[in-house]
Design a protein around this motif. Structure first.
Motif, mmCIF file in Angstrom:
data_model
loop_
_atom_site.group_PDB
_atom_site.id
_atom_site.type_symbol
_atom_site.label_atom_id
_atom_site.label_comp_id
_atom_site.label_asym_id
_atom_site.label_seq_id
_atom_site.Cartn_x
_atom_site.Cartn_y
_atom_site.Cartn_z
ATOM 1 N N ARG A 42 -12.604 -29.688 32.551
ATOM 2 C CA ARG A 42 -11.488 -30.425 33.147
ATOM 3 C C ARG A 42 -11.920 -31.832 33.519
ATOM 4 O O ARG A 42 -11.188 -32.806 33.326
ATOM 5 C CB ARG A 42 -10.983 -29.696 34.398
ATOM 6 N N CYS A 76 -12.355 -29.673 40.799
ATOM 7 C CA CYS A 76 -11.743 -29.995 39.512
ATOM 8 C C CYS A 76 -12.746 -30.668 38.575
ATOM 9 O O CYS A 76 -12.856 -30.302 37.407
ATOM 10 C CB CYS A 76 -10.535 -30.898 39.731
ATOM 11 N N ASP A 115 -15.577 -25.150 36.274
ATOM 12 C CA ASP A 115 -14.572 -24.506 35.438
ATOM 13 C C ASP A 115 -14.356 -23.085 35.943
ATOM 14 O O ASP A 115 -15.180 -22.554 36.709
ATOM 15 C CB ASP A 115 -15.044 -24.482 33.975
#
Length: 414
Positions: free
Chosen positions: A13, A116, A120
């Motif tokens: 991400r 974030c 993960d």
């Protein structure tokens, strides 16, 4: 010196997230100052002043431009620089090369940004226990990571060995740690920074890539001059090429401004270049942009004006001395022999809280009885610990608080 790729630390991400250069924010900035500016989604009067409600502005003794307009996504630049200046004053050993802090909507928001960017789903986050319950809400429930908890204490000291053993046994090459000193809920600041840093450096030398998150919410609130006065971040920021340190702090506890919701994220790493810092700052701003758009203009200016106040240092010291007084009063009461058969006071020397390990008593039963029979509130942690926020109890009421607690112990043990 070995040069690292930023992707070595980022989650999938984190690799995807970016600041939308060229988007509305950038286009608005480029049009700033032009005679005709139809970019930003605010409303102006016929003279170009933001439309506002006088009934609102009468409540705030600040210029309109410090209250109503949108703030920069990265945060007000002057506040970011001022926070960094204070950080250096409070941490003289901080290396020259660290990022400029990025503003978040409070410390929890900063922690969420870290979850974030660096984890993960399923990734382990190594943390000492007991820990603040909202970590689980943020890292596990919201972002899908897994907290791997190691008991904080072994024979009354931070258990560095067990933490590092757990990290070594991980099969992942990227390992994330979350360290919180002064600790919530125990009120403990570790003195074992040297051994911790040495162990983390050894782990990095074996090939692991480490992201160390320093939750510094209670930074500066130490009540023993023999304790480390600097943040652990200052040591980690120049520890090893494979270590990226992240300082998560803010005005919440440090500046006694809980509801203003102004936090900061700052990065430091021995192999981290200026370009990498800019990249990280932009990724945090990209997270902010996608999550809350930007942080409060008013709150940021209130914090900035406070930091620049001529009375700032004196006011902070006065508050700290009050908390120090309550801490020592609590310690003096709890070391009395009458508590020994009911609980053990876990090591504490800082922060807002202290934590009691109960002997053969249920924490929720203690909390409920204390609340219903003695009109006294504390927090139950799991089955066998309670947290007491001495920070929120007037000094003269502390003896009554602990008398009520002792009565509850006796009632439930009879």
């Amino acid at each position: 010196m070995r040069r690292m790729s930023l992707h070595s630390w980022l989650s999938e991400r984190g690799k995807r997230i970016s600041f939308p250069h060229g988007g509305i924010v950038t286009q608005t900035a480029e049009a700033r100052g032009k005679p005709i500016n139809a970019t930003i989604g605010i409303a102006l009067d016929e003279e170009g002043v933001p439309l506002h409600l006088p009934s609102l502005m009468r409540l705030v003794n600040l210029p309109l431009e410090e209250v109503l307009p949108y703030a920069s996504t990265h945060g007000i630049e002057s506040l970011r620089n001022e926070w960094l200046r204070h950080m250096r004053l409070k941490n003289p050993s901080l290396p020259a090369s660290v990022s400029t802090p990025v503003v978040t909507a409070g410390i929890t928001h900063g922690l969420s940004a870290c979850a974030c960017l660096f984890t993960d789903p399923g990734d382990a986050v190594y943390i000492f226990s007991p820990y603040w319950g909202n970590y689980r809400q943020t890292f596990e429930k919201l972002w899908g990571a897994t907290l791997h908890a190691i008991p904080l204490f072994h024979e009354g000291r931070m258990d560095v060995e067990s933490l590092c053993t757990a990290i070594q046994h991980s099969s992942s090459t990227h390992k994330v740690l979350l360290l919180n000193f002064p600790n919530n809920p125990t009120g403990y600041t570790a003195v074992e920074y040297e051994s911790l840093c040495a162990s983390l450096s050894d782990e990095a030398e074996r090939g692991s890539t480490l992201t160390v998150l320093c939750d510094d919410a209670y930074f500066g609130l130490t009540y023993d001059d023999a304790l480390p006065q600097e943040s652990l971040f200052a040591r980690l920021a120049n520890l090893h090429e494979r270590v990226l340190a992240v300082k998560i702090d803010g005005a919440t506890k440090e500046e006694y401004a809980w509801g203003l919701r102004v936090g900061f994220l700052t990065f430091g790493g021995k192999a981290t270049t200026k370009e990498m810092y800019t990249d990280l700052e932009d990724r945090v701003a990209g997270f902010v942009r996608g999550d809350v758009s930007n942080c409060s203009q008013l709150s940021q200016h209130l914090v900035l004006r406070t930091l620049r106040s001529s009375t700032y240092a004196r006011e902070k010291q006065r508050n700290k001395e009050l908390l120090r007084k309550r801490f020592h009063r609590s310690q003096d009461i709890l070391v009395q022999g009458r508590f020994a058969r009911f609980c053990t006071l876990l090591p504490c020397n800082s922060g807002y809280f202290l934590c009691l390990q109960l002997h053969h008593l249920d924490a929720e039963a203690v909390r409920r009885h204390l609340l219903e029979q003695y009109d006294t509130g504390i927090v139950a942690l799991g089955q066998d610990k309670v947290r007491i926020a001495f920070s929120s109890v007037p000094t003269e009421q502390l003896p009554l608080l602990y008398d009520n607690l002792h009565k509850t112990f006796c009632d439930l043990s009879s």
